[in-house]
Design an enzyme around this catalytic site. Structure first.
Site, short mmCIF file in Angstrom:
data_model
loop_
_atom_site.label_atom_id
_atom_site.label_comp_id
_atom_site.label_asym_id
_atom_site.label_seq_id
_atom_site.Cartn_x
_atom_site.Cartn_y
_atom_site.Cartn_z
N GLN A 27 0.83 -1.20 0.00
CA GLN A 27 0.00 0.00 0.00
C GLN A 27 0.86 1.26 0.00
O GLN A 27 0.58 2.23 -0.71
CB GLN A 27 -0.91 0.00 1.23
CG GLN A 27 -2.06 -0.97 1.15
CD GLN A 27 -3.06 -0.57 0.07
OE1 GLN A 27 -3.78 0.40 0.21
NE2 GLN A 27 -3.06 -1.30 -1.02
N GLY A 82 -5.11 2.01 9.28
CA GLY A 82 -5.34 2.05 7.83
C GLY A 82 -4.16 2.63 7.09
O GLY A 82 -3.46 3.52 7.58
N GLY A 102 -4.19 2.87 3.19
CA GLY A 102 -4.45 3.18 1.78
C GLY A 102 -4.08 4.58 1.38
O GLY A 102 -3.49 4.81 0.32
N GLU A 103 -4.41 5.56 2.23
CA GLU A 103 -4.19 6.96 1.86
C GLU A 103 -2.88 7.55 2.37
O GLU A 103 -2.27 8.38 1.71
CB GLU A 103 -5.35 7.83 2.39
CG GLU A 103 -6.47 8.05 1.40
CD GLU A 103 -7.50 6.94 1.38
OE1 GLU A 103 -8.43 7.01 0.56
OE2 GLU A 103 -7.38 5.99 2.16
#
Length: 739
Positions: free
Chosen positions: A639, A703, A705-706
């Site tokens: 990612q 998280g 992803g970003e």
């Protein structure tokens, strides 16, 4: 000994299916008696269709129908019926609603035929005549028309703190500059596609490329007046999306319309060119005014953004929240204004608002560091904040200082010379730049179902998606570890609207949200297993509570007496060999409201710029990320690598060119829309900084992803300045801007 699957680098459980072609994407399902639809797009960007002639297409044997605004069925066309979970405020676009053209390449007809080739040929024979109207697609030319929307899609910009203009006027060191990036398009490898299958019962089965099957289900149910339980949407694999699949796109509506009217199965796949006809990261101009004391203390920040939106929806992003998240400054004012243009509504694109806002802010901070003659890392540490000043809340955890320390050490930042153009290798000017960023760590309500078979096999399901991020794998890891069984004995199922409720897969919240539900449903299974074990004759577990037992290696045992154990299969045998089932819904804990939760990153970049040709190579990237507990370091690293590659594209290559004369995006294929390729991507080092967070969610995961993209583009831009002495404030950084 218990297997600790989470935190362990694990191969994708769906890897073999993907590389062998076993994995099926939306357009690949084999459906009998299938018809093919091809979309016809408008030739103008604003005006009206005065005449549309479909006779030549309909005359071809094998063409079943050409749907236009003139013959489309009379469904309910209220705005509320066409909104979806990701709709911004306004009036959603409704395909074939009337003869009005709102944007270039608007779908104006759907040709449906026995074969794709026939439908494509017949689409060329559909002739439309228009009454053109003056259009406006130029953001800069229309800045005087900027407005503050009545309602924001994201939370509205925060109220001013202190007196930013007054503090700026009094500051010893000042910076006042404008920054801009163009429109970007998502360009996933898999084009948007839908197969709608009409059944005689009136029910619909739909294969759709979407980041949330239940979003498509609700949209179709509302738009066509079909009971939600009569619409099943399936999407087991998504070939990339990056936000383009958050909203149902027009091919879905058109496929369902044709299937319902023709009482057949209909497939509609958009072409690569048509992928440029909806949604994009909006062209945005940002103005920053920053004031500081001579010793480097920030005294004032003003951050004002101007972005495009469509005429019919007010799309906005969190572009201007970052000064309050990243820096300690008492006097801050921000604003985000929109300019309505004759384009389709922009759409969330990886780290929406974060990629845009951090790019401008972090270049501006690098400029301030140079005005102060301070090392860029030292300047950031000088203005470090332990609180989210937008919300006046402490962070649930924040290891950004460790990101600085570990990233700088791995990169060799201490050897950097401050002066631009001071590092050289032959004809190559060497530049070292850095930037940091953040991305909000959110948990949404999500549900999961678990079924434990008499043979000890566990199946867990939730209606989430896997857009290539590794959802199948990490959910399997969480379930296997929680239940104390082998990873190969776990199957995770997703991408079916009949499965338990799940939020859209976006915002880096899937592991936080769905993963927490998976953990909870497995814990509910454990409670049922304990109750069954207590019913056994002379059960050693008769007085045990759930906190007294542990699950490992397919066994349940007393934690304080590990020798007292029983296999899960033996427990299930007490229930006449029936499978054990549980469902659970996990909501965010109320204590989260007292904190602000973000992932953080510090990115260090080396570039080499040819002093004669102006070519830029990104030769090294070190990305240090603090994102709580990393469930799978292998897929997690991927990612961050993906974010780094995309950051190279944002900084140096990506640019969708709008021809304002005709109001159309002209770079509408992968030949002219430039993306990084293998030769553009060199050494990339990923560091996961250890970070414990007991607030953010039951897993402690934030998280990934970003967070991998937000700080890459400004770090590259700052490295280019260090190499050349030229400050580029408008992306992408191309030869003409450097020469």
């Amino acid at each position: 000994m218990k297997e600790h699957y989470t935190g362990t680098a694990t191969n994708r459980v769906d890897g073999r299916a993907k590389v062998t072609g076993e994995a099926k994407y939306a357009a690949e399902f084999e459906v009998p008696d299938l018809l093919y639809g091809v979309v016809v797009n408008s030739a103008i960007s604003k005006g009206k269709i005065t005449r549309i002639d479909t006779s030549a297409a309909l005359a071809l044997p094998g063409v079943h129908q050409v749907f236009t605004h003139e013959n489309r069925p009379g469904y309910t066309w209220l705005d509320s019926h066409y909104q979806d979970e990701d709709s911004p405020p306004g009036s959603p676009f409704r395909p074939l609603y009337n003869n009005e053209i709102k944007f270039s390449m608007q779908p104006i007809a759907l040709v449906v035929a026995d074969t794709f080739e026939l439908a494509r040929y017949a689409a060329l024979l559909v002739h439309a005549e228009y009454e053109s109207q003056p259009h406006e697609t130029d953001l800069e030319a229309n800045l005087p028309k900027a407005y503050k929307p009545k309602k924001y899609k994201s939370p509205p910009p925060s109220d001013p703190r202190g007196d930013a203009p007054g503090a700026f006027a009094a500051a010893e060191v000042k910076l006042e500059e404008a920054y801009a990036h163009p429109a970007h398009h998502h360009n996933p490898m898999e084009m948007h596609a839908s197969i709608a299958i009409w059944q005689e019962s009136g029910k619909l089965t739909i294969y759709d490329k979407i980041q949330g099957v239940q979003n498509s289900q609700k949209y179709i149910s509302n738009a066509f007046g079909v009971p939600q339980e009569d619409v099943q949407v399936i999407s087991p694999f998504v070939g990339g999306a990056f936000g383009s699949g958050l909203r149902p796109q027009y091919q879905l509506f058109l496929a369902v319309l044709a299937a319902k009217e023709l009482k057949r199965a209909v497939k509609v796949v958009l072409t690569r060119q048509q992928m440029f006809s909806f949604g994009h990261r909006p062209f945005t101009i940002q103005r920053l005014a920053i004031g500081a004391s001579a010793d480097g203390k920030l005294e004032s920040i003003s951050h004002n953004a101007f972005a495009e939106t469509s005429r019919f929806e007010d799309y906005n992003e969190d572009v201007v929240i970052w000064p309050g998240v990243l820096y300690n400054c008492e006097n801050v004012e921000v604003s985000h204004q929109l300019v309505g243009l004759d384009v389709y509504t922009p759409l969330d694109m990886r780290a929406p608002g974060g990629t845009t806002g951090t790019f401008a802010l972090e270049i501006a901070m690098d400029e301030m560091a140079y005005k102060l003659n301070m090392d860029p890392v030292e300047f950031r540490l000088k203005n470090y904040t332990d609180k989210d000043l937008n919300k006046d809340k402490p962070h649930s955890s924040k290891e950004l200082k460790e990101c600085y320390r570990q990233g700088a050490e791995r990169f060799g930042w201490a050897k950097r010379k401050m002066e631009p153009r001071s590092m050289k290798e032959g004809h190559q000017l060497i530049g070292w730049g850095m930037a940091h960023g953040a991305w909000e760590a959110q948990q949404q309500e999500a549900a999961a179902k678990a079924v434990l078979s008499p043979t000890g096999k566990l199946t867990v399901s939730s209606a989430t998606a896997d857009i290539g991020t590794g959802t199948y794998t990490v959910m399997s890891q969480i379930a296997a570890e929680t239940m104390g069984i082998a990873l190969e004995d776990v199957t995770f199922e997703l991408g079916d609207s009949t499965q338990p409720k799940s939020p859209l897969e976006g915002g880096s919240w899937t592991v936080s949200s769905v993963g927490s539900a998976v953990k909870l449903v497995c814990e509910k299974l454990q409670e049922q297993l304990l109750k069954l074990a207590q019913k056994m004759e002379n059960s050693p577990f008769s007085d045990a509570k759930i906190e007294d037992v542990s699950f490992e290696n397919g066994q349940m045992f007393l934690t304080q007496a590990p020798a007292t154990s029983i296999s899960l299969q033996a427990i299930l045998a007490q229930d006449e060999g029936q499978p054990l089932e549980a469902e659970a819904s996990q909501k965010p804990d109320k204590k989260q409201k007292n904190y602000s939760s973000y992932s953080h990153s510090a990115t260090f970049v080396e570039v080499k710029v040819d002093e004669d040709l102006g070519t830029v190579k990104v030769t090294r990237i070190v990305s240090a990320v603090a994102a709580g507990r990393i469930i799978n370091p292998k897929t997690g690293r991927s990612q961050i690598l993906g974010g780094a590659v995309w950051g190279i594209g944002v900084a140096l290559e990506e640019h969708t060119v709008l021809d304002h004369t005709i109001g159309r995006f002209m770079t509408h294929d992968l030949d002219k829309y430039h993306l990084p390729v293998n030769a553009d991507v060199h050494e990339t080092d990923v560091i996961f900084v250890e970070e414990k967070d007991e607030i953010v969610n039951p897993l402690g995961a934030k998280g990934l992803g970003e967070i991998g993209i937000v700080s890459v583009a400004p770090a590259i831009a700052n490295a280019v300045f260090h190499a050349t002495g030229k400050r580029i404030r408008e992306l992408p950084i191309t030869l003409d801007k450097l020469m």
